[in-house]
Design an enzyme around this catalytic site. Structure first.
Site, PDB file in Angstrom:
ATOM      1  N   CYS A   1       3.956 -29.883   1.068  1.00 37.61           N
ATOM      2  CA  CYS A   1       3.784 -31.316   0.820  1.00 37.61           C
ATOM      3  C   CYS A   1       2.337 -31.634   0.408  1.00 37.61           C
ATOM      4  O   CYS A   1       1.969 -31.403  -0.740  1.00 37.61           O
ATOM      5  CB  CYS A   1       4.235 -32.121   2.031  1.00 37.61           C
TER       6      CYS A   1
ATOM      7  N   HIS B   1       9.387 -30.514   2.660  1.00 35.73           N
ATOM      8  CA  HIS B   1       9.007 -29.744   3.853  1.00 35.73           C
ATOM      9  C   HIS B   1      10.070 -28.693   4.149  1.00 35.73           C
ATOM     10  O   HIS B   1      11.022 -28.970   4.885  1.00 35.73           O
ATOM     11  CB  HIS B   1       8.873 -30.674   5.065  1.00 35.73           C
TER      12      HIS B   1
ATOM     13  N   GLU C   1      10.017 -26.329   6.080  1.00 31.91           N
ATOM     14  CA  GLU C   1      10.032 -25.919   7.493  1.00 31.91           C
ATOM     15  C   GLU C   1      11.141 -26.598   8.290  1.00 31.91           C
ATOM     16  O   GLU C   1      11.600 -26.061   9.291  1.00 31.91           O
ATOM     17  CB  GLU C   1       8.664 -26.179   8.152  1.00 31.91           C
TER      18      GLU C   1
HETATM   19  N1  GLN Z   1       0.022 -37.749   2.181  1.00 33.20           N
HETATM   20  C1  GLN Z   1       0.895 -37.200   1.192  1.00 33.20           C
HETATM   21  C2  GLN Z   1       1.895 -38.213   0.670  1.00 33.20           C
HETATM   22  O1  GLN Z   1       2.136 -39.199   1.293  1.00 33.20           O
HETATM   23  C3  GLN Z   1       1.601 -35.976   1.726  1.00 33.20           C
HETATM   24  C4  GLN Z   1       2.500 -36.268   2.880  1.00 33.20           C
HETATM   25  C5  GLN Z   1       2.885 -35.040   3.647  1.00 33.20           C
HETATM   26  O2  GLN Z   1       2.224 -34.009   3.599  1.00 33.20           O
HETATM   27  N2  GLN Z   1       3.960 -35.124   4.392  1.00 33.20           N
HETATM   28  O3  GLN Z   1       2.466 -38.023  -0.372  1.00 33.20           O
END
Ligand code: GLN
Length: 549
Positions: free
Chosen positions: A392, A523, A525
């Site tokens: 992410c 994600h 994970e």
């Molecule tokens: N801060 C970033 C976004 O909002 C990544 C978010 C995250 O890593 N879950 O896109």
């Protein structure tokens, strides 16, 4: 005759943090192994409507469900142990329950009645528990009530549990997870705090049927007898739960005490013999955790350091478990080291230390702190061909680093960090603009499962071995489409995108340029499971092992 759903309430006594979540997950697993359909519910007593607005150092990881609900990390434990996909109805907070009751009141659904904390709040809780059971056609619903007995916050949930027992006396079981300390100077394991905890629970009108006795060692018979006598339960219902090196041993330890037999007995459910094949699989998997001969060294770069190291493993729980599963299948024990991204900003010579590791992960994150350190670490990993996996924010960072150092766009950034950048390679998603303008932060990111299509001939496609995937998301920002062409000309590959081609979901460098330099906007994970490790984590670990060679 319609079969009656059974309910197991799990409550905590004495202190928090002794593993109610993994206990609940393990109870579920041993019952699943007896042919029962199990689902699980987590009740968090705080006012937050979900866990999404909480800092992970306050509450640990935010676990995202398939339907986008932002929940507690225990939901991840349930999904992993039980190999289930849970939904919004499986997660409850005080805020969520009150909000529903107040909305109903506004809609005149109480038909002119005075709406009171008792019984209307517990009734709403019960309604949700029953609905969760019905939705998943469960034989058994395991309900974990957060917090510890004796605190004000979870009282209404205990009241709901008491009321359920009253209306279904044969179908509700209470399990207390307690802690038995052994004071160093005394040298003897003490049952008194547990006795008090049980009495406090009694004061809520609830008698526990089982006591899971957490302690640093196995309980002796004398202790079991004492608890039996003073806490009012047969001695064989006091279950010893000593500290373990691996949480995946807990279901196995429970079965040493024949807990699934005892639970099935008291619940009076028709069950099968233990599924020997499934059990063997779990045993084999659990064994890996004790295999320390061959290691794989992973550096995790993060920023949630201020509350002490112990909290880090909570903040990134699913990532850690995903690494374990993929390492175990490669017969490796992962050794994870936490590195503070901020350190790379202050002291660039620290970067050289990254060479010690077989691979580097930058997990999800928010805000600007540590970003420049992350970018330095990614550059180092790219130039020194150290396997890198970005999750992410870790993918967004990868794009920024490439734009700055390969495309020469020196001020490339994400709008989240620098809203004045001329090269906004990561920008806010169109769908998020209104949301941010109105400051409506709760539950409003791009959340939950979305499909993506993979490009032929890429690391991603090879790892998944299929064309279309579905993964869970939690973000507001995305790769700015205006820069995709330029990035690709310079060798960057977007190997996964949303089916309509608008959103970039996976980025990587081709294998001939770097052994593993890959990031995902989602994600992965959240979908790694003990017996089915995540393909991207496995591809990453394999690359780490190759580097070692
Ligand atoms: N801060 C970033 C976004 O909002 C990544 C978010 C995250 O890593 N879950 O896109």
């Amino acid at each position: 005759m319609k079969k009656q759903t059974k309910y197991i309430f799990v409550v905590g006594g004495v202190i928090s943090g002794v593993g109610k979540g993994v206990t609940s997950s393990s109870l579920g697993l041993i019952l699943k192994n007896r042919g029962l359909k199990v689902t699980a519910i987590k009740i968090d007593p705080y006012i937050n409507v979900d866990a999404g607005t909480m800092n992970p150092t306050e509450h640990g990881e935010v676990f995202v469900l398939k339907d986008g609900d932002e929940t507690d990390q225990d939901m991840g434990n349930y999904e992993r142990f039980l190999d289930l996909n849970l939904t919004r109805i499986n997660y409850m907070t005080t805020g969520r329950v009150y909000k529903a009751v107040i909305e109903k009141e506004r809609n005149l659904e109480y038909k002119g009645k005075c709406v009171e904390v008792v019984p209307h709040i517990p009734l709403e809780v019960i309604k949700r528990i029953e609905e969760a059971g019905k939705n998943s056609k469960a034989d058994v619903v395991v309900i974990e009530i957060g917090g510890t007995i004796g605190e004000y916050q979870n009282m209404l949930f205990l009241e709901a549990a008491r009321m359920m027992k009253l209306s279904h006396p044969k179908d509700v079981v209470f399990v207390m997870v307690s802690y038995l300390p052994t004071p160093q100077k005394v040298g003897e394991m003490k049952t008194k705090p547990t006795q008090h905890a049980v009495r406090t629970l009694n004061a809520s009108g609830i008698q526990p049927d089982f006591l899971i006795a957490r302690a640093d060692v196995v309980l002796d018979n004398k202790r079991k007898e004492k608890i039996s006598l003073f806490c009012n339960m047969p001695v064989d219902r006091v279950i010893s739960a000593p500290d373990v090196d691996s949480i995946y041993d807990i279901p196995l330890n429970f079965e040493k005490e024949k807990l699934s037999d005892k639970l099935c007995d008291i619940l009076n459910v028709s069950h099968k013999k233990s599924d020997a094949k499934a059990w063997k699989k779990w045993k084999n998997f659990a064994k890996y955790a004790h295999n320390g001969k061959h290691t794989v060294k992973i550096a995790m770069i993060g920023k949630y350091f201020e509350t002490g190291d112990f909290i880090l493993s909570d903040s990134y729980l699913s990532v850690i478990e995903a690494i374990k599963y993929s390492s175990y299948t490669q017969n490796r024990k992962p050794v994870m080291t936490w590195l503070n991204s901020v350190d790379f900003e202050k002291n660039p010579t620290k970067l050289k230390e990254l060479k010690k590791y077989d691979g580097i992960i930058i997990p999800g994150g928010f805000g600007s702190r540590g970003v420049e350190g992350n970018l330095k670490a990614i550059k180092f990993a790219r130039e020194n061909k150290i396997p890198y996996f970005g999750l992410c924010y870790g993918m967004q960072m990868m794009v920024i680093e490439y734009a700055r150092n390969v495309l020469g766009l020196k001020d490339a950034n994400t709008r989240e960090v620098n809203p004045n950048s001329k090269n906004m390679v990561i920008d806010v998603m169109e769908s998020q603009k209104e949301i941010l303008k109105n400051n409506s932060y709760g539950g409003s990111m791009r959340l939950g499962a979305y499909k993506a299509v993979l490009r032929e001939g890429t690391i991603a496609k090879e790892a998944y071995a299929k064309k279309e995937i579905e993964e869970r998301h939690r973000h507001r920002y995305e790769v700015n489409p205006a820069f995709i062409g330029e990035l690709e000309v310079k060798g960057f590959v977007f190997s996964g995108s949303s089916p309509d081609g608008h959103l970039m979901e996976i980025a990587e460098l081709p294998k001939n340029k770097h052994p593993f330099f890959l990031g995902t906007q989602f994600h992965p994970e959240f979908l790694a499971r003990p017996l089915s490790p995540h393909p991207l984590f496995t591809a990453f670990i394999k690359a780490c092992i190759n580097k070692k060679k």
